[in-house]
Design a protein around this motif. Structure first.
Motif, short mmCIF file in Angstrom:
data_model
loop_
_atom_site.label_atom_id
_atom_site.label_comp_id
_atom_site.label_asym_id
_atom_site.label_seq_id
_atom_site.Cartn_x
_atom_site.Cartn_y
_atom_site.Cartn_z
N ASP B 160 0.94 -1.14 -0.09
CA ASP B 160 -0.08 -0.15 -0.01
C ASP B 160 0.90 1.26 0.15
O ASP B 160 2.01 1.24 0.26
N TYR B 162 1.57 5.33 1.14
CA TYR B 162 1.52 6.11 2.28
C TYR B 162 1.64 7.55 1.84
O TYR B 162 2.53 7.92 0.91
N LYS B 164 2.38 11.69 3.47
CA LYS B 164 2.45 12.75 4.34
C LYS B 164 1.90 14.11 4.15
O LYS B 164 2.00 14.43 3.01
N ARG B 272 -3.28 4.37 2.12
CA ARG B 272 -3.85 3.51 3.25
C ARG B 272 -3.94 4.37 4.35
O ARG B 272 -4.91 4.52 4.90
N LEU B 275 0.12 10.62 7.21
CA LEU B 275 0.92 10.83 8.50
C LEU B 275 0.69 12.67 8.54
O LEU B 275 1.05 13.17 7.37
N GLY B 581 5.24 2.06 8.17
CA GLY B 581 4.97 2.24 6.70
C GLY B 581 4.56 4.04 6.70
O GLY B 581 4.90 4.82 5.61
N ALA B 582 3.56 4.27 7.55
CA ALA B 582 3.04 5.47 7.51
C ALA B 582 3.85 6.69 7.93
O ALA B 582 4.00 7.69 7.34
N LEU B 583 4.89 6.21 8.89
CA LEU B 583 5.95 7.13 9.31
C LEU B 583 6.67 7.50 7.98
O LEU B 583 7.26 8.53 8.15
N ALA B 584 6.88 6.46 7.24
CA ALA B 584 7.96 6.68 6.06
C ALA B 584 7.15 7.36 5.16
O ALA B 584 8.07 8.11 4.10
N HIS B 587 8.36 7.78 1.12
CA HIS B 587 9.87 7.62 1.09
C HIS B 587 10.42 6.15 1.12
O HIS B 587 11.19 5.94 1.99
#
Lengths: 86, 980, 416
Positions: B160, B162, B164, B272, B275, B581-584, B587
């Motif tokens: 998925d 992600y 920001k 998905r 952030l 994955g969401a924090l990344a 990237h």
């Protein structure tokens, strides 16, 4: 953390790089005690817990060197000024 | 009642049934259900096994504090371990599975651990598994690792996307319960930019879970109206499914929006999760409170549930979590559950109230519904295997009774949800009157705390708080709070129930019991941090949301200290676990970092170049041609082409800095260790730059294009650092100087054109625009050529007659194509490297930040006539030590042997120990001209050892190679080829 | 009571009522032979070796909070001796050897787990730099192997080999490296030191030094004055603050390093993996959590917490390296305060003041050094001479120019 750049306004700290203690000045290289003075300037630090004046560079913005007053315990930022006009 | 679903009510959409499966069994729920509510509606009580003892576990809560009901959600590459069933919004086709059990949830072999629990106490592993020493990695640890862990990671790349995003607001309201809605209304009506974020998919918080009244309306209806009003306000942003999980410096809040977790797969091009970095001048923390469990024997049995969660399931989800309920309470709160169970038509087997003085209306309620009431009584144990069958109680007189029931609702009081108030170091404060910690005075800048989170549990207070703080954040007058129905919340703390049977769990997920806390105290682990670390209390995926206070209170009692003195552990971000994955965000993979391409990248690609990473740049490494068997063959051809004819190399990645002003020459004198102020206009010079500590920072050539105009080249790697350094020198050290610098790396495309035919080729190219022959070695010129401004430098890295030609970036690709059309062979970084090694020029492996100018044979460049950065400290004994390894060339004694960078020098016959090591090989290349491998190295006393034979010791790869030490300039030491 | 399966079984039958405090929570006496400031790993290890190896038992360890409350309890638990420079490598290898026998020596299972560390390389230049380091390790008698891409793939197949911005080309492997249970190391040393009579004094903060001329002869604390002819600082993170009480300035800045742990999952990652093209390293604890970290935040700080840019940077590194962790959740992040020294290497030395000894500047590498640091510091305090393997870790190396700069970053602490 956010720094209020005098040129660019409040910006995320990720736009900046920090060099360190802004109290350090470059000694006179021709003075007789230059080796000791340079050693102190380059290597020794007060490293205080509390207010600290430090050099930050707005590399992703105006490319100015700034002097930032910041508390190393709370991360509170007191002031930001241009290094060239302290 | 069909199944456990109540016939009416609830915030579910009965017109939208959704099919899902748990452990392969098909079930049905409705839109608006969580996985937990849907499972409970289907009568599924056993949903999980615990971490250590593999105890059967059921749903305990209705929120993100859930310690027990963790599942593996989805399958394949989308499998998400440890997902709280209480927060999963169901969708059609949802697949969930129980975890940490084998072979099945119902029959779990791991449950044998429970029998061994007398051995498996807190910290048991510190006391054993030490003999024999070799067994740890081979026997004990693999067994422990296999048994530990909870769910299984997918083990496959996350498919998925992600995102920001940044948001800015005047007021961020965290939590959409009554206090949060009120705060958002007050702030939003004032016109302030307001964000209301709630982790739930439905705003309202406990208004949806309770039967409360506001302004003579049902609380849930009032909430819906508030949300409708907020949605209509232009500067208000509603963010459901968004958890504010961290507070950072500078009024920055991190939040996770679950964009598509309520769908089977994200819609095309949708992430998905997203952030959010939220910049909020003010925030109102209205995160509510969490009901705490009570510590009694068997308190973990499926069917034992938070009383507040029972109300949530009854009222919001229209689910009766049992058919015959008992309620165990230490305050008035449990009586709300009694009333709601009555309202829902669930049989109540007993109410066990730990207090002796029961309010008259509670007694009346019990009497009216013929409910057995035990005042001053406690639950001492539970019965049942994988589901609750009965509870044992000890009544006020000390008598023991067993009461059959399949649901025990436990109301142990409320813990304000202080986590976010502590992320910047604030310490919670103990409030004896509510028996809980509330946020202390040292709040994050700009934050105010409202409602239950601040210890004000009553609905009226929550609304008043929210209106007051929302208005205060915007400098407006608070709206009048509407009338609310009765909502008494009191609790008398009951930290531990004496004389109970069976294990009394404090931390459900980690199987920490009251005995573990006692053992920790006995062994001296009395600080709350020691307690946490020794027993793992509060270290589970719920970060001790339900467990910590009970554990700390037990420790306080054991050590004779008050709870305030005992304190509490620090809450750390994230507030709830957040997908890595969401924090990344985006990237990852090729987008991990930006890819920088030179202007002529497309042409090089057309020519079949193989590219290599140089920092963020991609550079042509070599240009293979059909029929060439390996890179070495291509590189050899490229080198031969340059040495015999002419080649072109894209050197646009080198840093370029424009330096202008009357004091430009002074700046260069300060920055470089050699003199630049004497450089004539139209000439270029090689320069070496030191750090103030005396070691080499960078090298490059700088040309003087006018009296007050220089252009500096840096290495590719150090371009940014040198730019920053020059700015420091001129802005900080010499603000009085009149000199400006600007990075021009991206503005120019630059090519090295090298080889005996380079002059002729360039003359062909430039025609009448410039007399190439007139440009001396180390000459520099700027001129116009058609529409382009051209800079031409006669510089050589290869040792051949060579030029660097620069044009504005937009002409770069055309220029390279044209030069190749004129017969130049394109060459890449490999051939460049070969030729610089042949000439003994230093590069990255030698400019490694550990070398001095003298180490590199450049010591004489350090001017004695002027100050420069690094001059003083370069004179320290350690930097002038004659034993420092210095630059040499090397040739294999057996010319057929290959050389590689990274080997260490030993004298032949010397033992291979570090004391005998005398330096290392830095760079190696196959020299087509010499017909064998050559290398550069740094060797102790190197310059005086030419002609010696040394051993290159490289046990990691090729073993030992004898080499002959020689001058680092292998080719044309006189420099005659520069003028060919 | 000695810890063993037998004592555990005995206690299992008796409700674990026989266990006694792991260490004595001592009340400070007015005088000792040696005072160690700092009840972290280094301080407690020093006390243990002083008492159990060098025969000095009148020792107090003064801890301002609870033992292990500083960096000993907030690191990523990696142990390794894969250093480049001779002044460092021999020292860290001594430490590694001590790790290998630690549990039997202390009678405490610190879960020393030698599952290996692989440093990935992504370019030819990086490969050669790693070869230089690996060869240096071999010259020191330390195990090292240079792996190519296929060998790395066989070992850690879940890395992004096919779609990476900076493709993995191989790695430098030290099989003897691994992890240990950080808190247990603290408790094990405390137990062993306490058994030999060392006083471990918690909640005792040093507020000043008692001087006799230049010499340091005691400390003022929140629990009164305590005197000793030898006073040893092991307070990394706060070295500058404590040294300032004696009027000393150090070549150190304090910086925050964040660390991260995920929710527990079944075993996924065999050993320690470090990314060579970004700031990310990871291992998996015995409990199942992925323990990972990256770069320091970069600004001077005494707050045990960091900021979001580094959280994101670390997660990006993790996802770039192993995209299988995308749906595994970060459970907790925290910060430790690092003594970032000016060359990136530590200091074990006498201070310029007679009687005051210095153990500082551990940067983000202090955990693995605990046994070696304790041993060498105890040697220095007991014998007045540096231990041969720590002979390069001198304070005067900065002034004299004999730096131990593994990364070649110069006198800028936040780049090491």
């Amino acid at each position: 953390m956010r720094l209020s750049c005098p040129f660019c306004g409040p910006r995320d700290s990720a736009e900046f790089t920090i060099l360190g203690d802004a109290g350090v000045t470059r000694p006179d290289p021709d003075a007789p005690d230059a080796p000791a003075a340079f050693f102190e300037a380059v290597y020794l630090r007060d490293n205080p817990a509390g207010p600290h004046r430090e050099y930050w560079y707005h590399g992703a913005g105006c490319r100015q060197w700034l002097v930032v007053g910041r508390d190393t315990v709370t991360h509170e930022i007191f002031d930001v000024t241009l290094a060239r006009r302290p | 009642m069909s199944g456990y679903r109540l016939p009416g009510g609830g915030a579910i959409d009965r017109t939208r049934p959704l099919g899902f499966s748990f452990d392969g069994r098909p079930f049905q729920g409705y839109a608006g259900d969580t996985l937990a509510s849907a499972l409970l509606a289907e009568g599924v009580g056993l949903v999980a096994r615990s971490f250590k003892y593999h105890r059967p576990r059921g749903v305990v809560t209705a929120g993100s504090e859930e310690p027990n009901a963790l599942v593996e959600l989805r399958t394949g590459a989308r499998r998400e371990p440890n997902t709280k069933a209480t927060t999963v919004e169901i969708y059609d086709g949802l697949k969930a599975a129980s975890q940490n059990r084998w072979p099945s949830l119902g029959f779990d072999v791991g449950a044998v651990n429970s029998l061994l629990s007398p051995v498996f106490v807190a910290g048991f592993y510190y006391k054993t598994f030490m003999w024999p020493a070799a067994f740890w990695e081979k026997v004990y640890e693999p067994a422990i690792r296999k048994a530990a862990g909870l769910g299984r990671g997918a083990g496959l790349p996350d498919p998925d996307l992600y995102e920001k995003a940044n948001a800015f607001c005047d007021v961020l309201v965290i939590g959409g319960g009554p206090a949060g809605l009120a705060a958002a209304l007050a702030a939003g009506r004032s016109g302030a930019r307001t964000i209301l974020a709630d982790e739930d998919f439905l705003f309202g918080g406990r208004l949806n879970a309770e039967r409360l009244e506001i302004a003579e309306k049902a609380g849930a209806d009032w909430a819906a109206e508030a949300v409708a009003e907020l949605a209509s306000l232009p500067h208000v942003t509603l963010m459901p499914r968004t958890t504010v999980f961290g507070v950072y410096d500078g009024e920055t809040y991190a939040a996770l929006e679950r964009v598509a977790d309520h769908l089977a797969v994200p819609p095309p091009h949708q992430p998905r999760q997203r952030l959010w970095r939220i910049q909020a001048r003010q925030s109102v923390l209205a995160a509510g409170a969490i009901e705490r469990p009570l510590v009694f024997g068997g308190n973990d049995r499926p069917g034992v549930m938070s009383a507040a969660a029972v109300r949530a399931y009854l009222n919001r989800f229209a689910v009766a979590p049992g058919r015959r309920a008992a309620v165990f309470t230490t305050g008035d709160d449990g009586w709300k559950t009694v009333a709601d169970l009555i309202e829902a038509g669930v049989e109540i087997a007993a109410v066990i109230d730990a207090r002796t003085g029961i309010a008259h209306d509670h007694e009346a309620l019990a009497a009216a519904h013929d409910i057995r009431l035990f005042a001053g009584a406690v639950v001492t144990g539970t019965r049942g295997g994988r589901a609750l069958h009965a509870v044992q109680i000890r009544d006020a007189g000390g008598g023991t009774r067993t009461i059959a029931c399949d649901l025990l609702a436990v109301a142990g009081g409320w813990n304000p949800n202080v986590a976010l108030s502590t992320h910047l170091g604030g310490k919670p404060e103990w409030r004896a009157d509510i028996a809980g910690f509330v946020p202390g005075p040292a709040l994050p800048p700009g934050m105010a705390v409202a409602g239950a989170c601040a210890g004000r549990m009553n609905l009226g207070d929550c609304l008043a708080d929210g209106f007051r703080l929302g208005a205060a954040a915007t400098g407006t007058t608070p709206p009048e709070a509407p009338e609310t129905g009765p909502d008494a919340t009191t609790a008398t703390p009951l930290w531990r129930i004496a004389g109970t049977r069976g294990k009394c769990f404090v931390d459900f997920q980690h199987d920490v019991t009251d005995r573990d806390v006692a053992l920790a105290a006995r062994e001296g682990f009395r600080s709350v941090e020691h307690l946490k670390r020794y027993t793992t209390l509060g270290m589970a995926t719920d970060q001790g949301k339900t467990a910590n206070l009970n554990g700390h209170a037990l420790m306080a009692a054991l050590t004779g200290r008050g709870i305030a003195e005992t304190g509490t552990t620090r809450f750390r971000p994230p507030y709830v676990p957040v997908a890595i994955g969401a924090l990344a965000g985006p990237h990852r993979g090729p987008d991990f970092k930006p890819t920088r391409l030179t202007a002529a990248h497309g042409f090089s690609a057309e020519m079949g170049a193989v590219f290599t990473e140089a920092g963020q740049w991609l550079r042509p490494q070599y240009y293979p041609r059909p029929g060439e068997s390996d890179w070495l063959e291509s590189v050899t051809r490229e080198v031969k082409a340059v040495r015999g004819d002419v080649g072109i190399c894209d050197v646009s990645t080198l840093g370029r800095i424009e330096i202008q002003g009357p004091d430009a020459r002074h700046l260069l004198d300060l920055a470089y260790c050699n003199m630049f102020s004497t450089l004539a206009v139209g000439r270029a010079r090689y320069g070496v730059m030191l750090r103030e500590d005396g070691f080499v920072m960078d090298d490059g050539t700088t040309a003087r294009l006018g009296p007050e105009h220089f252009v500096m080249s840096t290495t590719t790697a150090n371009a940014a650092r040198v730019m920053q350094h020059l700015d420091f020198l001129r802005q900080v050290l010499r603000p009085e100087w009149d000199v400006q610098c600007a990075s021009a790396t991206e503005h120019w495309a630059m090519f090295a054109v090298a080889g005996p035919r380079s002059r002729a080729l360039l003359q062909d190219l430039l025609g009448d625009a410039f007399d190439v022959a007139g440009l001396p070695h180390m000459g520099a010129a700027e001129f116009r050529w058609g529409r382009a401004r051209v800079r031409l430098f006669r510089l050589s890295f290869s040792g051949e007659r060579a030029y660097e030609i620069a044009v504005p970036a937009r002409f770069g690709q055309a220029l390279m194509r044209r030069i190749c059309d004129l017969g130049a062979t394109p060459y890449g970084t490999e051939a460049l490297g070969v030729m610089r090694i042949e000439k003994g020029h230093v590069s990255g492996p030698e400019l490694n930040g550990q070398t001095t100018a003298a180490d590199l044979g450049l010591g004489r460049m350090m001017s004695k006539k002027k100050d420069f950065i690094g001059r003083v400290l370069a004179g320290r004994p350690g930097l002038c030590d004659p034993a420092r390894p210095a630059l040499v060339g090397l040739k294999p004694v057996d010319r057929g042997r290959r050389l590689r960078g990274g080997g260490h020098f030993l004298r032949p016959g010397a033992a291979p120990v570090i004391a005998n090591a005398e330096g290392h090989v830095t760079s190696a290349a196959y020299s087509p001209g010499l017909g064998h491998w050559i290398a550069l190295g740094l060797l102790a006393h190197g310059p005086s050892r030419h002609g010696e034979t040394m051993l290159v010791h490289d046990p990691l790869r090729d073993g030992d190679t004898l080499v002959e030490i020689c001058d680092p300039v292998f080719l044309d030491p006189e420099g005659s080829r520069l003028h060919a | 009571m000695r810890r063993s399966i037998f004592s555990l079984a005995l206690n299992a039958l008796t409700g674990h009522r026989l266990w006694r405090p792991t260490w004595r929570d001592a009340v400070p006496k007015p005088e000792y032979d040696v005072i160690i400031i700092g009840g972290g790993g280094h301080g407690l290890a020093t006390a243990h070796y002083l008492a159990n190896v060098f025969g000095i038992q009148r020792v107090a360890v003064l801890e301002k909070s609870w033992i292990g409350s500083g960096n000993a309890g907030r690191n990523t638990t990696i142990i390794r001796s894969n250093y480049l420079l001779p002044g460092n490598n021999a020292f860290y290898e001594l430490s590694m050897k001590l790790w290998e026998g630690l549990e039997q020596e202390l009678n405490y299972n610190a879960m020393v787990s030698q599952r290996g560390i692989v440093n990935l390389y992504h370019s030819d230049a990086q490969r050669d730099a790693y070869a230089r380091r690996g060869n240096s390790m071999r010259l020191h008698g330390v195990d090292a192997e240079l792996l190519d891409r296929d060998q790395v793939r066989a070992m850690v197949p879940f890395l992004d080999f096919d779609n990476a911005r900076f493709p993995v080309k191989g790695g430098l492997l030290q099989r003897r490296a691994g992890t240990a249970r950080h808190d247990a190391v603290v408790w094990g040393y405390a137990a062993a030191a306490s058994r030999r009579g060392v006083d471990i004094v918690q909640n005792c903060e040093v507020t000043g030094f008692i001087r006799n001329g230049d010499a340091v002869v005691g400390v003022e604390t929140t629990r009164g004055s305590i005197r000793a002819p030898k006073i040893a600082m092991a307070v990394a993170g706060n070295s500058s603050r404590v040294a300032a009480l004696a009027g000393l300035r150090l070549p150190i800045e304090s910086h925050v390093l964040q660390a991260f742990v995920s929710e527990a999952v079944k075993p996924l990652i065999p050993g320690v993996v470090t990314f060579g093209a970004g700031h990310f390293y990871v291992s998996q604890s015995d409990k199942g959590g992925l323990v990972f970290g990256g770069d320091i935040d970069g600004y001077n700080s005494y707050a045990q917490r960091g900021n979001l840019p580094v959280v994101e940077d670390v997660a990006e590194g993790g996802m770039a390296l192993m995209p299988m962790i995308g749906r595994i959740r970060l459970l907790r992040s925290w910060g430790g305060i690092m003594d970032m020294s000016m060359d990136g290497s530590p200091i074990i030395d006498r201070s310029p003041l007679p009687g005051l000894y210095l153990n500082a500047g551990w940067c983000y590498g202090g955990f693995k050094a605990i046994p070696g640091s304790g041993f060498c510091f105890a040697h220095l305090i007991a014998k007045g001479e540096p231990h041969p393997t720590a002979a390069a870790l001198r304070l005067d190396r900065f002034e004299r120019g004999y730096l131990l700069d593994e990364k070649g970053q110069g006198a800028q602490p936040n780049l090491h």
